[in-house]
Design a protein around this motif. Structure first.
Motif, PDB file in Angstrom:
ATOM      1  N   LEU A 110      -6.013 -14.260   7.950  1.00  0.00           N
ATOM      2  CA  LEU A 110      -4.804 -13.413   8.359  1.00  0.00           C
ATOM      3  C   LEU A 110      -4.686 -12.887   9.599  1.00  0.00           C
ATOM      4  O   LEU A 110      -3.412 -12.949   9.905  1.00  0.00           O
ATOM      5  CB  LEU A 110      -4.797 -12.311   7.196  1.00  0.00           C
ATOM      6  CG  LEU A 110      -4.929 -12.526   5.783  1.00  0.00           C
ATOM      7  CD1 LEU A 110      -4.846 -11.140   4.941  1.00  0.00           C
ATOM      8  CD2 LEU A 110      -3.491 -13.175   5.175  1.00  0.00           C
ATOM      9  N   LEU A 116      -1.580 -15.818 -10.267  1.00  0.00           N
ATOM     10  CA  LEU A 116      -1.120 -14.332  -9.691  1.00  0.00           C
ATOM     11  C   LEU A 116      -2.117 -13.761  -8.607  1.00  0.00           C
ATOM     12  O   LEU A 116      -1.526 -13.027  -7.966  1.00  0.00           O
ATOM     13  CB  LEU A 116      -0.784 -13.480 -10.954  1.00  0.00           C
ATOM     14  CG  LEU A 116       0.412 -13.761 -11.696  1.00  0.00           C
ATOM     15  CD1 LEU A 116       0.675 -12.960 -12.891  1.00  0.00           C
ATOM     16  CD2 LEU A 116       1.689 -13.556 -10.650  1.00  0.00           C
ATOM     17  N   SER A 117      -3.290 -14.060  -8.983  1.00  0.00           N
ATOM     18  CA  SER A 117      -4.316 -13.356  -8.039  1.00  0.00           C
ATOM     19  C   SER A 117      -4.102 -13.718  -6.564  1.00  0.00           C
ATOM     20  O   SER A 117      -4.622 -13.134  -5.706  1.00  0.00           O
ATOM     21  CB  SER A 117      -5.753 -13.707  -8.654  1.00  0.00           C
ATOM     22  OG  SER A 117      -5.959 -14.942  -8.215  1.00  0.00           O
ATOM     23  N   TYR A 159       0.587 -13.393  -3.857  1.00  0.00           N
ATOM     24  CA  TYR A 159       1.240 -12.891  -2.714  1.00  0.00           C
ATOM     25  C   TYR A 159       0.268 -12.631  -1.669  1.00  0.00           C
ATOM     26  O   TYR A 159       0.695 -11.879  -0.738  1.00  0.00           O
ATOM     27  CB  TYR A 159       1.852 -11.469  -3.295  1.00  0.00           C
ATOM     28  CG  TYR A 159       2.546 -11.618  -4.636  1.00  0.00           C
ATOM     29  CD1 TYR A 159       3.864 -12.099  -4.388  1.00  0.00           C
ATOM     30  CD2 TYR A 159       2.131 -11.762  -5.866  1.00  0.00           C
ATOM     31  CE1 TYR A 159       4.802 -12.337  -5.352  1.00  0.00           C
ATOM     32  CE2 TYR A 159       2.908 -11.699  -6.828  1.00  0.00           C
ATOM     33  CZ  TYR A 159       4.252 -11.985  -6.746  1.00  0.00           C
ATOM     34  OH  TYR A 159       5.254 -12.285  -7.632  1.00  0.00           O
ATOM     35  N   ARG A 160      -0.889 -13.303  -1.705  1.00  0.00           N
ATOM     36  CA  ARG A 160      -1.858 -13.092  -0.533  1.00  0.00           C
ATOM     37  C   ARG A 160      -1.457 -13.939   0.787  1.00  0.00           C
ATOM     38  O   ARG A 160      -1.710 -13.320   1.860  1.00  0.00           O
ATOM     39  CB  ARG A 160      -3.351 -13.754  -1.039  1.00  0.00           C
ATOM     40  CG  ARG A 160      -4.275 -13.676  -0.031  1.00  0.00           C
ATOM     41  CD  ARG A 160      -5.554 -14.268  -0.647  1.00  0.00           C
ATOM     42  NE  ARG A 160      -5.923 -13.992  -2.044  1.00  0.00           N
ATOM     43  CZ  ARG A 160      -6.496 -12.541  -2.262  1.00  0.00           C
ATOM     44  NH1 ARG A 160      -6.886 -11.893  -1.420  1.00  0.00           N
ATOM     45  NH2 ARG A 160      -7.001 -12.534  -3.512  1.00  0.00           N
ATOM     46  N   LYS A 202       8.049  -9.578  -3.550  1.00  0.00           N
ATOM     47  CA  LYS A 202       7.089  -9.068  -3.225  1.00  0.00           C
ATOM     48  C   LYS A 202       6.132  -9.728  -2.234  1.00  0.00           C
ATOM     49  O   LYS A 202       4.801  -9.343  -1.904  1.00  0.00           O
ATOM     50  CB  LYS A 202       6.069  -9.097  -4.626  1.00  0.00           C
ATOM     51  CG  LYS A 202       6.866  -8.312  -5.870  1.00  0.00           C
ATOM     52  CD  LYS A 202       5.811  -8.577  -7.019  1.00  0.00           C
ATOM     53  CE  LYS A 202       6.516  -7.785  -8.231  1.00  0.00           C
ATOM     54  NZ  LYS A 202       5.680  -7.850  -9.186  1.00  0.00           N
ATOM     55  N   GLU A 249       5.004 -10.105   1.402  1.00  0.00           N
ATOM     56  CA  GLU A 249       5.102  -9.508   2.497  1.00  0.00           C
ATOM     57  C   GLU A 249       4.714 -10.376   3.966  1.00  0.00           C
ATOM     58  O   GLU A 249       3.837 -11.079   3.442  1.00  0.00           O
ATOM     59  CB  GLU A 249       4.215  -8.406   2.756  1.00  0.00           C
ATOM     60  CG  GLU A 249       4.434  -7.159   1.950  1.00  0.00           C
ATOM     61  CD  GLU A 249       3.326  -5.714   2.244  1.00  0.00           C
ATOM     62  OE1 GLU A 249       3.784  -5.111   3.035  1.00  0.00           O
ATOM     63  OE2 GLU A 249       2.200  -6.178   1.886  1.00  0.00           O
ATOM     64  N   ASP A 270       3.144 -10.612 -14.677  1.00  0.00           N
ATOM     65  CA  ASP A 270       3.383 -10.471 -13.101  1.00  0.00           C
ATOM     66  C   ASP A 270       2.469  -9.189 -12.553  1.00  0.00           C
ATOM     67  O   ASP A 270       1.959  -8.298 -13.362  1.00  0.00           O
ATOM     68  CB  ASP A 270       4.700 -10.185 -12.919  1.00  0.00           C
ATOM     69  CG  ASP A 270       5.062 -10.636 -11.272  1.00  0.00           C
ATOM     70  OD1 ASP A 270       4.239 -11.072 -10.686  1.00  0.00           O
ATOM     71  OD2 ASP A 270       6.357 -10.611 -10.907  1.00  0.00           O
ATOM     72  N   ILE A 271       2.516  -9.219 -11.340  1.00  0.00           N
ATOM     73  CA  ILE A 271       1.588  -7.982 -10.911  1.00  0.00           C
ATOM     74  C   ILE A 271       2.135  -7.126  -9.913  1.00  0.00           C
ATOM     75  O   ILE A 271       3.178  -7.575  -9.209  1.00  0.00           O
ATOM     76  CB  ILE A 271       0.165  -8.581 -10.398  1.00  0.00           C
ATOM     77  CG1 ILE A 271       0.530  -9.709  -9.207  1.00  0.00           C
ATOM     78  CG2 ILE A 271      -0.707  -8.716 -11.344  1.00  0.00           C
ATOM     79  CD1 ILE A 271      -0.677  -9.889  -8.564  1.00  0.00           C
ATOM     80  N   ASP A 272       1.605  -5.933  -9.461  1.00  0.00           N
ATOM     81  CA  ASP A 272       2.088  -5.317  -8.206  1.00  0.00           C
ATOM     82  C   ASP A 272       0.823  -5.952  -7.274  1.00  0.00           C
ATOM     83  O   ASP A 272      -0.260  -5.467  -7.347  1.00  0.00           O
ATOM     84  CB  ASP A 272       1.865  -3.856  -8.206  1.00  0.00           C
ATOM     85  CG  ASP A 272       1.687  -2.946  -7.120  1.00  0.00           C
ATOM     86  OD1 ASP A 272       1.799  -3.846  -6.118  1.00  0.00           O
ATOM     87  OD2 ASP A 272       1.763  -1.795  -6.953  1.00  0.00           O
ATOM     88  N   PRO A 273       0.990  -6.658  -6.168  1.00  0.00           N
ATOM     89  CA  PRO A 273      -0.043  -7.272  -5.566  1.00  0.00           C
ATOM     90  C   PRO A 273      -0.936  -6.352  -4.714  1.00  0.00           C
ATOM     91  O   PRO A 273      -2.009  -6.354  -4.362  1.00  0.00           O
ATOM     92  CB  PRO A 273       0.799  -8.118  -4.594  1.00  0.00           C
ATOM     93  CG  PRO A 273       2.279  -7.944  -4.667  1.00  0.00           C
ATOM     94  CD  PRO A 273       2.504  -7.099  -5.976  1.00  0.00           C
ATOM     95  N   ILE A 308      -4.269  -5.691  -5.796  1.00  0.00           N
ATOM     96  CA  ILE A 308      -5.394  -6.545  -5.552  1.00  0.00           C
ATOM     97  C   ILE A 308      -5.595  -7.163  -4.224  1.00  0.00           C
ATOM     98  O   ILE A 308      -6.553  -7.914  -4.199  1.00  0.00           O
ATOM     99  CB  ILE A 308      -5.273  -7.728  -6.656  1.00  0.00           C
ATOM    100  CG1 ILE A 308      -3.785  -8.271  -6.546  1.00  0.00           C
ATOM    101  CG2 ILE A 308      -5.554  -7.186  -8.199  1.00  0.00           C
ATOM    102  CD1 ILE A 308      -3.893  -9.668  -7.278  1.00  0.00           C
ATOM    103  N   LEU A 309      -4.626  -7.001  -3.184  1.00  0.00           N
ATOM    104  CA  LEU A 309      -5.139  -7.636  -2.164  1.00  0.00           C
ATOM    105  C   LEU A 309      -4.387  -6.727  -1.003  1.00  0.00           C
ATOM    106  O   LEU A 309      -3.456  -6.264  -1.157  1.00  0.00           O
ATOM    107  CB  LEU A 309      -4.262  -9.070  -2.045  1.00  0.00           C
ATOM    108  CG  LEU A 309      -2.927  -9.233  -2.377  1.00  0.00           C
ATOM    109  CD1 LEU A 309      -1.960  -9.321  -1.019  1.00  0.00           C
ATOM    110  CD2 LEU A 309      -2.766 -10.682  -3.047  1.00  0.00           C
ATOM    111  N   ARG A 366      -2.503  -7.194   2.876  1.00  0.00           N
ATOM    112  CA  ARG A 366      -1.962  -8.169   3.723  1.00  0.00           C
ATOM    113  C   ARG A 366      -2.288  -7.229   5.158  1.00  0.00           C
ATOM    114  O   ARG A 366      -1.406  -6.573   5.777  1.00  0.00           O
ATOM    115  CB  ARG A 366      -0.426  -8.290   3.473  1.00  0.00           C
ATOM    116  CG  ARG A 366      -0.318  -9.295   2.378  1.00  0.00           C
ATOM    117  CD  ARG A 366      -0.367 -10.609   2.703  1.00  0.00           C
ATOM    118  NE  ARG A 366       0.810 -11.039   3.582  1.00  0.00           N
ATOM    119  CZ  ARG A 366       0.638 -12.226   4.368  1.00  0.00           C
ATOM    120  NH1 ARG A 366      -0.330 -12.966   4.337  1.00  0.00           N
ATOM    121  NH2 ARG A 366       1.840 -12.566   5.200  1.00  0.00           N
TER     122      ARG A 366
END
Ligand code: B12
Lengths: 461, 256
Positions: free
Chosen positions: A233, A358-359, A362-363, A411, A413, B5-8, B11-12, B14
């Protein structure tokens, strides 16, 4: 063999795609059916540097590696395993070396199969030696040596034939360091695909002749280079939004193997494989959270979503506290597979798949586009113009951009920087012609002038 | 997708988004450009990576009476330093540096054509990829960053035989040699290079990096200095120019 382009999706919807099952499973080796309803670990390894000193030492090293892995699999009760031997250069350059290694490994695997009934198969991946010190030399003497190498391994026990080809790499290396998206498109989508068409027809005939499987390729030399330059990142070498555009473009390129006669399983490090599977329905190998021995990953769980083989990419053979490195990593992979196979047996596979996805979705933008629901959409964009290698690659790039833009509205970013690179890429692609011939001739003049190691004759141009 | 679905954010993280600087690269650059009205457009053109504008700016400055060779240090290098400083601070990314360096090198060629004098560089560095190894992108980045920082680079390319490295060091007398290796099987060539250099009495700092190479390995040979990131290479060269010897370099760059 002829080229048959894909113009339709193998699956009716993204939701039909799952780990362990593919539309067109592949029977291989000793009792295995890849993509036939279960996932299987695929173990990769590299000999210790000293072992490369002579053929005898190398063969011995691979015998140790093979025995260690097979032993650990039966000790812990795993039903199946695939071994992949990625050649060190000497093994491809001296085709009989590769053949002897394959023979030695297969002999051991057969003994274990006979004694315990463990299902197993051996993949051999000769190195793409088609280059001179400074230039790619895709057609010519080195190509002939490479084909001899395939012949030797195929006739001596390898069940699955793969390679990581490098077509287009000289132009790609230049463009990736300059944010040049049209250059990436030309390198991977056009030059890369042309070389894939060329070499995979040949590999498919070797496979057919020897009654083994022409498995598949990966755009390691380009899309993975982009992914590694992009890094973590906080790295500042390449926008991750550009790395995933390169990846999207690599899907139609890696697809070309199946258009030329390969049937899967695709190679582990082809992160484009979820897209490829959606189109071709072939089984795929993937790597991620259990290949951290080889590289760090920003989508380690997500890539398990639709895998048929689950790989550790590569680990040097040496001692660890838990046994030899290949034993430790094969065991980890096999436990991952046991979990996936339990989910399948209990009707929970789709839930587990979605948890994997899902895990990491959004990473990072790379994982976002490769999430199977989005990957499927990239697949649709490719087959829409499936017969035009330029347009389909361009479509893939544009679709990946559209997906990221939607993501940002939701979601996902992104940094301002990543968004800026995305907007620039979109503008550069938007300015391109829809005509393949115009694009090809424009690029030919541009890159012949700018990239001094670019030799059009490598592509029959 | 099933209905899951999730609220990211649970869990992570950025971290790149969280840490991004408020200032845009353009604003940050604007603060660093030289004030002189002949130099400033050249520096801006370098930042933008626009070769043609660089040449145009140089022409104007030369027409106004500036010495072409002096312009290399006063305008081109100043413009490039804006770029490398912002890269070091994490404000801009590598492709910008590459494009700016291309524009700067065109500018240097232009200045040389306009004059009979030869420019003096900060020092010469020989770069290579280990024998048997074709992984050359890291080396290309290292060479570009060295050039961007005003060093003259002799790039031997990839898969370079040990003999050729030694010959080049003898012929070019560089202040530093760099080696890149991405395979555990090829990095041993560095030891051979080290031994041959010592035999020939050439005690030049030998900066080594690339995927397979680690600090423990580099520590096993006398001339070796381990470099983790490409951006370390110009920093090492700067230290050498400032008088640092090999042990001082090891002290500073061996981070693990
Ligand atoms: C891209 C790639 C390729 C491309 C190379 C394209 C190119 N032009 O370079 C291609 C497809 C050609 C390729 C071929 C092969 N590859 Co390869 N490849 C990679 C990959 C995926 C990424 C490497 C990369 O470019 N990274 C990005 C660059 C920027 O990183 P870098 O070079 O390390 O540089 C950074 C720093 O190290 C530093 N740095 C570098 N040098 C220096 C020097 C100094 C002085 C300083 C200060 C800093 C510094 O600066 C850079 C940025 O900060 C790696 C995977 C991995 N985990 O690394 C495998 C990897 C290196 N490859 C591997 C292998 C095995 C091969 C092949 C043998 C495969 C085969 N069977 O054919 C062939 C090798 C052919 C040969 N004789 O060399 C293995 C090596 C394993 C080992 N034995 O150690 C790896 C690790 C993959 C794996 N996990 O198995 N590969």
């Amino acid at each position: 063999m002829a080229i048959n382009r894909y113009t339709k999706m193998a699956y009716g919807s993204a939701d039909e795609m799952i780990f362990g099952k593919s539309k067109f499973p592949v029977k291989a080796g000793l009792g295995l059916e890849i993509g036939g309803g279960y996932t299987t670990p695929e173990v990769n390894y590299a000999p210790r540097p000293e072992a490369g000193a002579s053929k005898e030492k190398l063969v011995k090293e691979y015998q140790r590696i093979t025995t260690d892995i097979m032993n650990r699999m039966v000790q812990v009760g795993f039903p199946a395993v695939v071994l992949e031997t990625e050649h060190v250069e000497q093994m491809t350059n001296n085709p009989t070396w590769g053949g002897e290694v394959a023979h030695a490994q297969k002999t051991i695997m057969e003994e274990f199969h006979d004694e315990y009934g463990i299902k197993c198969a051996l993949r051999h991946t000769p190195g793409d030696i088609r280059e001179d010190r400074d230039f790619l030399e895709l057609r010519g003497d080195k190509f002939n040596t490479l084909m001899e190498s395939f012949e030797e391994v195929a006739s001596n026990g390898a069940d699955l034939l793969s390679i990581e080809t490098m077509g287009g790499k000289e132009v790609f290396d230049y463009s990736i360091l300059r944010n040049d998206v049209p250059g990436m498109l030309y390198a991977i989508g056009c030059l890369g695909t042309m070389d894939m068409d060329f070499i995979w027809q040949e590999i498919a005939s070797v496979a057919k002749k020897n009654n083994v499987v022409a498995a598949g390729d990966t755009d390691c030399s380009e899309a993975n280079t982009a992914m590694f330059i992009a890094g973590g990142l906080l790295d500042k070498n390449l926008a991750h939004t550009l790395a995933i555009i390169a990846r999207a473009i690599s899907a139609p390129r890696s697809l070309a193997a199946y258009e030329a006669g390969a049937v899967g399983p695709g190679k582990d490090c082809g992160y484009e494989n979820t897209i490829v599977k959606s189109i071709a329905g072939v089984p795929i190998a993937q790597e991620g959270k259990s290949s951290t021995c080889a590289h760090s990953d920003v989508m380690g769980n997500l890539v398990m979503q639709c895998c048929d083989l689950w790989s550790n990419e590569s680990v040097e053979y040496h001692a660890e506290f838990g046994g030899t490195s290949v034993q430790c990593w094969s065991e980890s992979l096999a436990y991952d597979c046991a979990l996936m196979n339990t989910a399948t047996a209990t009707g929970k596979a789709k839930d587990l798949r979605d948890l994997f996805t899902l895990s990491d979705k959004y990473r990072d933008p790379q994982g976002y586009v490769l999430a199977y629901d989005n990957a499927y959409r990239v697949g649709e964009a490719i087959v829409k113009d499936g017969n035009d290698i330029y347009l389909r690659a361009k479509n893939a790039a544009l679709k990946s951009i559209e997906i990221m833009e939607e993501g940002v509205a939701g979601k996902l970013e992104l940094t301002r920087f990543e968004k800026g690179a995305l907007a620039d890429a979109k503008a550069a692609l938007g300015a391109l012609t829809d005509d393949q011939d115009t694009f090809m001739s424009d690029c030919m003049s541009k890159y012949k002038e700018e990239v001094k190691v670019f030799l059009p004759e490598n592509y029959g141009l | 997708m099933t209905s899951l679905d999730i609220d990211p954010s649970e869990i992570l993280v950025r971290y790149n988004v969280k840490m991004e600087k408020a200032m845009t690269p353009e604003d940050a650059a604007a603060e660093l450009y030289p004030k002189d009205e002949l130099y400033r457009p050249i520096a801006e053109a370098i930042f933008e990576g626009e070769e043609d504008d660089v040449i145009e700016g140089l022409e104007k400055a030369i027409d106004a009476g500036k010495n072409p060779i002096a312009l290399i240090d006063d305008a081109l290098m100043v413009g490039m330093k804006v770029v490398t400083d912002l890269y070091d601070q994490g404000v801009i990314f590598l492709p910008n540096v590459m494009m700016s360096a291309d524009a700067m090198l065109d500018g240097i060629d232009f200045c040389k054509e306009q004059s009979d004098e030869a420019p003096v560089s900060k020092g010469k560095v020989v770069c290579h990829v280990a024998e048997g190894d074709v992984h050359d992108i890291g080396k290309t980045i290292v060479a570009a960053l060295l050039r961007a920082n005003g060093y003259e680079v002799v790039d031997l390319g990839r898969d370079v035989p040990v003999d050729e490295v030694i010959e080049a060091v003898k012929a070019e007398k560089p202040i530093m040699l760099t080696g890149t290796a991405l395979m555990t099987t090829t990095m041993y060539a560095f030891k051979a290079v080290n031994d041959r250099l010592l035999e020939a009495g050439l005690k030049v700092p030998f900066a080594c990096g690339g995927g397979a190479v680690n600090q423990d390995f580099v520590t096993t040979y006398e001339l070796g200095v381990y470099g983790e990131e490409a951006a370390d290479a110009p920093k090492m060269a700067d230290k050498i120019v400032a008088g640092a010897g090999i042990s001082a370099l090891k002290e500073e760059f061996h981070k693990h």
